[in-house]
Write an enzyme that holds these catalytic residues in place. Structure first.
Site, PDB file in Angstrom:
ATOM      1  CG  ASP A   1      40.596 -29.136  49.226  1.00 38.57           C
ATOM      2  OD1 ASP A   1      41.385 -28.265  48.812  1.00 38.57           O
ATOM      3  OD2 ASP A   1      39.797 -29.749  48.494  1.00 38.57           O
TER       4      ASP A   1
ATOM      5  CG  ASP B   1      36.503 -30.104  52.409  1.00 39.23           C
ATOM      6  OD1 ASP B   1      37.549 -30.618  51.971  1.00 39.23           O
ATOM      7  OD2 ASP B   1      35.685 -29.510  51.689  1.00 39.23           O
TER       8      ASP B   1
ATOM      9  CD1 TRP C   1      35.225 -26.492  43.349  1.00 39.07           C
ATOM     10  CD2 TRP C   1      34.820 -27.416  41.353  1.00 39.07           C
ATOM     11  NE1 TRP C   1      35.418 -27.842  43.477  1.00 39.07           N
ATOM     12  CE2 TRP C   1      35.174 -28.430  42.271  1.00 39.07           C
ATOM     13  CE3 TRP C   1      34.524 -27.755  40.031  1.00 39.07           C
ATOM     14  CZ2 TRP C   1      35.238 -29.777  41.906  1.00 39.07           C
ATOM     15  CZ3 TRP C   1      34.587 -29.101  39.672  1.00 39.07           C
ATOM     16  CH2 TRP C   1      34.935 -30.096  40.606  1.00 39.07           C
TER      17      TRP C   1
ATOM     18  CD  GLU D   1      41.926 -26.065  41.714  1.00 38.38           C
ATOM     19  OE1 GLU D   1      41.020 -25.841  40.895  1.00 38.38           O
ATOM     20  OE2 GLU D   1      41.789 -26.814  42.700  1.00 38.38           O
ATOM     21  CG  ASP D   2      42.399 -30.387  40.997  1.00 37.84           C
ATOM     22  OD1 ASP D   2      41.980 -29.784  39.974  1.00 37.84           O
ATOM     23  OD2 ASP D   2      41.697 -31.177  41.644  1.00 37.84           O
TER      24      ASP D   2
ATOM     25  CG  MET E   1      35.417 -33.781  51.838  1.00 35.52           C
ATOM     26  SD  MET E   1      34.842 -33.469  50.154  1.00 35.52           S
ATOM     27  CE  MET E   1      33.217 -32.830  50.520  1.00 35.52           C
TER      28      MET E   1
ATOM     29  CG  HIS F   1      31.404 -28.729  51.581  1.00 33.48           C
ATOM     30  ND1 HIS F   1      31.377 -28.090  50.372  1.00 33.48           N
ATOM     31  CD2 HIS F   1      32.474 -29.566  51.537  1.00 33.48           C
ATOM     32  CE1 HIS F   1      32.398 -28.491  49.639  1.00 33.48           C
ATOM     33  NE2 HIS F   1      33.078 -29.404  50.307  1.00 33.48           N
TER      34      HIS F   1
ATOM     35  NE  ARG G   1      29.186 -26.340  42.706  1.00 34.73           N
ATOM     36  CZ  ARG G   1      30.316 -26.903  42.302  1.00 34.73           C
ATOM     37  NH1 ARG G   1      31.455 -26.255  42.350  1.00 34.73           N
ATOM     38  NH2 ARG G   1      30.312 -28.144  41.831  1.00 34.73           N
TER      39      ARG G   1
HETATM   40  N1  UDH Z   1      37.317 -23.162  50.081  1.00 32.52           N
HETATM   41  C1  UDH Z   1      36.943 -22.320  51.139  1.00 32.52           C
HETATM   42  N2  UDH Z   1      35.907 -21.470  50.976  1.00 32.52           N
HETATM   43  C2  UDH Z   1      35.189 -21.405  49.831  1.00 32.52           C
HETATM   44  C3  UDH Z   1      35.549 -22.257  48.769  1.00 32.52           C
HETATM   45  C4  UDH Z   1      36.594 -23.137  48.934  1.00 32.52           C
HETATM   46  O1  UDH Z   1      37.560 -22.344  52.205  1.00 32.52           O
HETATM   47  O2  UDH Z   1      34.261 -20.596  49.760  1.00 32.52           O
HETATM   48  C5  UDH Z   1      38.522 -24.009  50.205  1.00 32.52           C
HETATM   49  C6  UDH Z   1      38.404 -25.096  51.248  1.00 32.52           C
HETATM   50  O3  UDH Z   1      39.666 -25.379  51.769  1.00 32.52           O
HETATM   51  C7  UDH Z   1      37.889 -26.248  50.408  1.00 32.52           C
HETATM   52  C8  UDH Z   1      38.698 -26.056  49.135  1.00 32.52           C
HETATM   53  O4  UDH Z   1      38.785 -24.654  48.985  1.00 32.52           O
HETATM   54  O5  UDH Z   1      38.093 -27.486  51.016  1.00 32.52           O
HETATM   55  C9  UDH Z   1      38.114 -26.723  47.907  1.00 32.52           C
HETATM   56  O6  UDH Z   1      36.767 -26.291  47.694  1.00 32.52           O
HETATM   57  P1  UDH Z   1      35.530 -27.288  47.816  1.00 32.52           P
HETATM   58  O7  UDH Z   1      35.620 -27.990  49.123  1.00 32.52           O
HETATM   59  O8  UDH Z   1      34.284 -26.522  47.597  1.00 32.52           O
HETATM   60  O9  UDH Z   1      35.767 -28.297  46.620  1.00 32.52           O
HETATM   61  P2  UDH Z   1      35.134 -29.756  46.429  1.00 32.52           P
HETATM   62  O10 UDH Z   1      36.037 -30.454  45.497  1.00 32.52           O
HETATM   63  O11 UDH Z   1      33.747 -29.584  45.623  1.00 32.52           O
HETATM   64  O12 UDH Z   1      34.817 -30.385  47.732  1.00 32.52           O
HETATM   65  C10 UDH Z   1      32.896 -28.553  45.805  1.00 32.52           C
HETATM   66  C11 UDH Z   1      31.537 -28.907  45.253  1.00 32.52           C
HETATM   67  C12 UDH Z   1      30.648 -29.393  46.322  1.00 32.52           C
HETATM   68  C13 UDH Z   1      29.225 -29.461  45.918  1.00 32.52           C
HETATM   69  C14 UDH Z   1      28.626 -30.741  46.386  1.00 32.52           C
HETATM   70  C15 UDH Z   1      27.171 -30.652  46.635  1.00 32.52           C
HETATM   71  N3  UDH Z   1      26.688 -31.956  46.938  1.00 32.52           N
HETATM   72 MN    MN Z   2      35.231 -29.975  49.721  1.00 36.38          MN
END
Ligand code: UDH
Ligand code: MN
Length: 341
Positions: free
Chosen positions: A190, A192, A252, A255-256, A282, A285, A287
């Site tokens: 990812d 971030d 979202w 997949e993992d 991390m 950010h 969603r």
């Molecule tokens: N990613 C992008 N662009 C997007 C979506 C995802 O670049 O529009 C990539 C990026 O590398 C990211 C990864 O896909 O690190 C995973 O997506 P994510 O970071 O959104 O997933 P995460 O598990 O959860 O961090 C997302 C929900 C966050 C909401 C929290 C609100 N407090």
């Molecule tokens: Mn993320």
């Protein structure tokens, strides 16, 4: 007499010139000690003085035939715990100044004084996260250089604003990276997630490896035992054995976990660094748009065993729109052929 005077003048002039050349060379060479350059975060050389004292040459010497010896199992330039913070604004130009001179076009690097143990492609799924990309490049390049990897960074950019498909972008990254170089290891990350310890090596091992073990967002604990998302590393063989990721997890989630099940179904288990070393920060950010949690993905997780042979690397379809080689990364924009709803 006059002749002697001119000889002396000429001689001192030449020595002066040689001295200046020596000085400027010396200064240039200093930059090739990654420790000096890459500790700019806290602007101190003293803190790494002991590591700095390790001369480059002790790592590995070219053999008499001129070929390089393998890089050591434990890279000697590691710093251990790292300082990471995201409140500084970083532009691509800043990052280029910071590390660009060590890299080759496309975000490529390999050690010059030994042969890297592995050829590693770092695959990053991407859409509209440029600020995160700058932080990632700023922190990761120095770490990967200190880890003495022969590596390349591939940012796989999903075109358009259909549902995001992280897993399919990973499969595309794997396929496109292999067209560029004979990689033997793939680290899927990812954008971030920034490691807080450079002893967490971005390499593959005898088992698929989960690297992001202790993330600040989850209080530095594994949220559940089988988690395999975030940052993970699979060798070329391991990834082929599971037929890559599924291509059919849109939006979202899931997949993992599906990849974890593929690994189990193929008789493998995973490895992890310990939670003291596998620490990550991390970038916070919200969603993203068009990456809502997809409730259908929960049901799909019950069907991994039915899909593993037909949904994956062997069924991957996409169109490359553009391949752009920046000094810090290769940026590949793709049409992932999202289903029309
Ligand atoms: N990613 C992008 N662009 C997007 C979506 C995802 O670049 O529009 C990539 C990026 O590398 C990211 C990864 O896909 O690190 C995973 O997506 P994510 O970071 O959104 O997933 P995460 O598990 O959860 O961090 C997302 C929900 C966050 C909401 C929290 C609100 N407090
Ligand atoms: Mn993320």
């Amino acid at each position: 007499m006059l002749k002697i005077f001119f000889y002396l003048l000429f001689f001192s002039f030449v020595s002066m010139a040689l001295f200046i050349v020596f000085l400027s060379n010396n200064k240039k060479n200093k930059n090739f000690f990654p420790i000096n350059v890459f500790n700019t975060e806290n602007n101190s050389f003293s803190k790494v003085g002991n590591i700095n004292a390790v001369p480059f040459k002790t790592t590995a010497m070219p053999t008499t035939s001129g070929t390089l010896t393998p890089c050591p199992d434990f890279p000697p330039y590691l710093q251990g715990v790292l300082q990471v913070q995201f409140n500084t604004k970083r532009t691509l130009e800043d990052v280029q100044h910071h590390v660009g001179s060590f890299l080759k076009q496309g975000g490529r690097y390999k050690p010059s004084n030994c042969t890297a143990q592995q050829k590693v492609a770092i695959i990053i799924p991407f859409r509209n996260r440029h600020e995160h990309l700058n932080h990632w490049l700023y922190y990761l390049h120095p770490i990967l250089i200190r880890q003495q990897l022969d590596y390349g960074v591939y940012v796989i950019n999903q075109e358009g604003d259909d549902a995001f498909n992280r897993a399919k972008l990973m499969n595309i990254g794997h396929t496109e990276a292999l067209k560029q170089y004979d990689y033997d290891c793939f680290v899927f990350s990812d954008i971030d997630l920034i490691p807080l310890d450079d002893r967490n090596l971005y390499r593959c091992s005898d088992k698929p490896r989960h690297l992001s073990v202790a993330v600040d967002k989850f209080n530095f604990k594994l949220p559940y035992a089988t988690i395999f998302g975030g940052v993970s590393a699979l060798s070329k063989e391991q990834f082929l054995k599971v037929n890559g990721f599924s291509n059919t997890f849109w939006g979202w989630g899931g997949e993992d976990d599906d990849l974890y099940q593929r690994i189990s179904l193929r008789g493998m288990s995973i490895s992890r660094p310990n939670s003291a070393i596998g620490r990550y920060k991390m970038i916070r950010h919200n969603r993203d748009a068009h990456n809502e949690r997809n409730p259908n993905n929960v049901q799909k997780l019950r069907e991994t065993h039915l899909n593993i042979d037909t949904d994956g690397l062997n069924s991957l379809r996409y169109t490359v729109r553009e391949i752009r080689k920046d000094i810090l990364f290769t940026f590949i924009t793709v049409d992932v052929q999202a289903p029309t709803v």
